[in-house]
Design a protein around this motif. Structure first.
Motif, PDB file in Angstrom:
ATOM      1  N   GLY A  22      50.373  40.644  39.860  1.00 48.57           N
ATOM      2  CA  GLY A  22      49.204  40.343  40.662  1.00 48.57           C
ATOM      3  C   GLY A  22      49.004  41.264  41.851  1.00 48.57           C
ATOM      4  N   ARG A  23      50.043  41.997  42.241  1.00 48.63           N
ATOM      5  CA  ARG A  23      49.920  42.916  43.372  1.00 48.63           C
ATOM      6  C   ARG A  23      49.374  44.292  42.975  1.00 48.63           C
ATOM      7  NH1 ARG A  23      49.844  40.129  48.100  1.00 48.63           N
ATOM      8  NH2 ARG A  23      51.756  38.940  48.443  1.00 48.63           N
ATOM      9  N   LEU A  24      49.189  44.519  41.695  1.00 46.63           N
ATOM     10  CA  LEU A  24      48.599  45.784  41.262  1.00 46.63           C
ATOM     11  C   LEU A  24      47.196  45.925  41.824  1.00 46.63           C
ATOM     12  CD1 LEU A  24      49.716  45.692  37.521  1.00 46.63           C
ATOM     13  CD2 LEU A  24      50.671  47.135  39.329  1.00 46.63           C
ATOM     14  N   ARG A  25      46.818  47.146  42.148  1.00 42.81           N
ATOM     15  CA  ARG A  25      45.492  47.386  42.715  1.00 42.81           C
ATOM     16  C   ARG A  25      44.436  47.405  41.617  1.00 42.81           C
ATOM     17  NH1 ARG A  25      45.404  46.132  47.722  1.00 42.81           N
ATOM     18  NH2 ARG A  25      43.569  47.427  48.087  1.00 42.81           N
ATOM     19  N   LEU A  26      43.355  46.714  41.891  1.00 48.49           N
ATOM     20  CA  LEU A  26      42.192  46.726  41.008  1.00 48.49           C
ATOM     21  C   LEU A  26      40.971  46.863  41.900  1.00 48.49           C
ATOM     22  CD1 LEU A  26      40.979  46.516  38.186  1.00 48.49           C
ATOM     23  CD2 LEU A  26      40.883  44.039  38.488  1.00 48.49           C
ATOM     24  N   GLY A  27      40.341  48.019  41.857  1.00 48.81           N
ATOM     25  CA  GLY A  27      39.266  48.279  42.794  1.00 48.81           C
ATOM     26  C   GLY A  27      39.820  48.382  44.210  1.00 48.81           C
ATOM     27  N   SER A  28      39.152  47.725  45.140  1.00 46.52           N
ATOM     28  CA  SER A  28      39.536  47.829  46.549  1.00 46.52           C
ATOM     29  C   SER A  28      40.561  46.789  46.978  1.00 46.52           C
ATOM     30  CB  SER A  28      38.288  47.699  47.439  1.00 46.52           C
ATOM     31  OG  SER A  28      37.673  46.433  47.237  1.00 46.52           O
ATOM     32  N   THR A  29      40.940  45.878  46.073  1.00 48.89           N
ATOM     33  CA  THR A  29      41.893  44.821  46.417  1.00 48.89           C
ATOM     34  C   THR A  29      42.954  44.728  45.323  1.00 48.89           C
ATOM     35  OG1 THR A  29      40.587  43.106  45.318  1.00 48.89           O
ATOM     36  CG2 THR A  29      40.117  43.505  47.646  1.00 48.89           C
ATOM     37  N   SER A  30      43.825  43.749  45.450  1.00 49.52           N
ATOM     38  CA  SER A  30      44.836  43.527  44.418  1.00 49.52           C
ATOM     39  C   SER A  30      44.268  42.646  43.309  1.00 49.52           C
ATOM     40  CB  SER A  30      46.070  42.869  45.019  1.00 49.52           C
ATOM     41  OG  SER A  30      45.781  41.553  45.431  1.00 49.52           O
ATOM     42  N   LEU A  31      44.941  42.660  42.197  1.00 48.87           N
ATOM     43  CA  LEU A  31      44.550  41.828  41.060  1.00 48.87           C
ATOM     44  C   LEU A  31      44.516  40.357  41.453  1.00 48.87           C
ATOM     45  CD1 LEU A  31      43.954  41.526  38.061  1.00 48.87           C
ATOM     46  CD2 LEU A  31      46.393  41.804  37.601  1.00 48.87           C
ATOM     47  N   ILE A  32      45.544  39.883  42.156  1.00 43.48           N
ATOM     48  CA  ILE A  32      45.580  38.466  42.508  1.00 43.48           C
ATOM     49  C   ILE A  32      44.486  38.107  43.507  1.00 43.48           C
ATOM     50  CG2 ILE A  32      47.229  38.516  44.437  1.00 43.48           C
ATOM     51  CD1 ILE A  32      48.560  36.059  42.988  1.00 43.48           C
ATOM     52  N   ALA A 193      40.522  47.624  32.900  1.00 42.53           N
ATOM     53  CA  ALA A 193      39.960  46.671  33.870  1.00 42.53           C
ATOM     54  C   ALA A 193      39.230  47.406  34.991  1.00 42.53           C
ATOM     55  CB  ALA A 193      41.068  45.795  34.440  1.00 42.53           C
ATOM     56  N   SER A 194      39.766  48.535  35.400  1.00 44.31           N
ATOM     57  CA  SER A 194      39.101  49.330  36.438  1.00 44.31           C
ATOM     58  C   SER A 194      37.738  49.820  35.955  1.00 44.31           C
ATOM     59  CB  SER A 194      39.983  50.513  36.841  1.00 44.31           C
ATOM     60  OG  SER A 194      41.197  50.070  37.437  1.00 44.31           O
ATOM     61  N   GLU A 195      37.664  50.214  34.679  1.00 45.72           N
ATOM     62  CA  GLU A 195      36.396  50.641  34.097  1.00 45.72           C
ATOM     63  C   GLU A 195      35.398  49.483  34.060  1.00 45.72           C
ATOM     64  OE1 GLU A 195      37.381  52.105  30.254  1.00 45.72           O
ATOM     65  OE2 GLU A 195      38.433  53.877  30.982  1.00 45.72           O
ATOM     66  N   LEU A 196      35.899  48.310  33.636  1.00 46.72           N
ATOM     67  CA  LEU A 196      35.028  47.135  33.561  1.00 46.72           C
ATOM     68  C   LEU A 196      34.520  46.736  34.935  1.00 46.72           C
ATOM     69  CD1 LEU A 196      37.076  45.034  30.979  1.00 46.72           C
ATOM     70  CD2 LEU A 196      34.866  46.144  30.583  1.00 46.72           C
TER      71      LEU A 196
END
Length: 200
Positions: A22-32, A193-196
């Motif tokens: 959940g701490r992985l980055r997705l966009g400007s925030t983390s996944l969680i 997920a980053s693409e989506l």
């Protein structure tokens, strides 16, 4: 509504090399943080199921509950931990969401709630089987917790092995234009997920 949401983050993330997925980055925030932002508008209360040193999640501002069954028995143990917390706080229902699924529906809770069944799981259309359950996304009646604890202690690990004993209902969510239950297990999934996210 007398219910609490739980983010299931108690797994070991083996396919991502371990650690807190959940701490992985997705966009400007983390996944969680993406998951929290999607869940909070749907629920009055939200808690987190995790294992190990729970203090590492203090920055999220959520109550954290650990599995009471050892050896990482899977998502059902996280549901049970949330049920135990709910029972202590006179809450009748738990709604579970997965920490690695950042696009789940914004009407998830409303639609799961509508069935009134003791256990309701999200599902998606499936050409072969008709409906494909998404069993980490569900609504669970808290008074089933002792039965769930006994099942886990008896070795039950598959979610539907237990839910089908208890009047399970399925609610189907469409997958067009995208699967709202797309979850992140690998680096390739994270890239997708980053693409989506960029297309939303």
């Amino acid at each position: 509504m007398n219910e609490v949401g739980v983010i299931l983050a108690g797994g070991q993330a083996r396919r991502m090399g371990g650690g807190d997925k959940g701490r992985l980055r997705l966009g400007s925030t983390s996944l969680i943080e993406q998951v929290i932002a999607r869940a909070e508008p749907q629920l009055d209360r939200l808690i987190l199921n995790a294992n190990g040193d729970l203090g590492r999640f203090d920055d999220l501002g959520l109550v954290c509950v650990a599995d009471s069954i050892g050896d990482y028995p899977g998502p059902l143990a996280g549901v049970l931990a949330a049920m135990d917390w709910a029972a202590e706080h006179q809450v009748e229902w738990v709604v579970s969401v997965a920490a690695d699924t950042p696009f789940f529906p914004l009407d998830l809770v409303e639609r799961l709630r509508a069935t009134g069944a003791p256990v309701t799981l999200a599902a998606t259309p499936d050409p072969q089987r008709g409906r494909l359950p998404q069993p980490t996304f569900g609504r669970w009646r808290v008074d089933l917790r002792d039965d769930l604890r006994a099942a886990l202690n008896d070795g039950v690990r598959k979610i539907r092995q237990w839910t089908q004993r208890h009047g399970e209902a399925l609610v189907v969510f469409e997958t067009d234009p995208m699967d709202p239950f797309f979850n992140i297990n690998t680096q390739a999934d994270l890239a997708r997920a980053s693409e989506l996210l960029a297309c939303k």
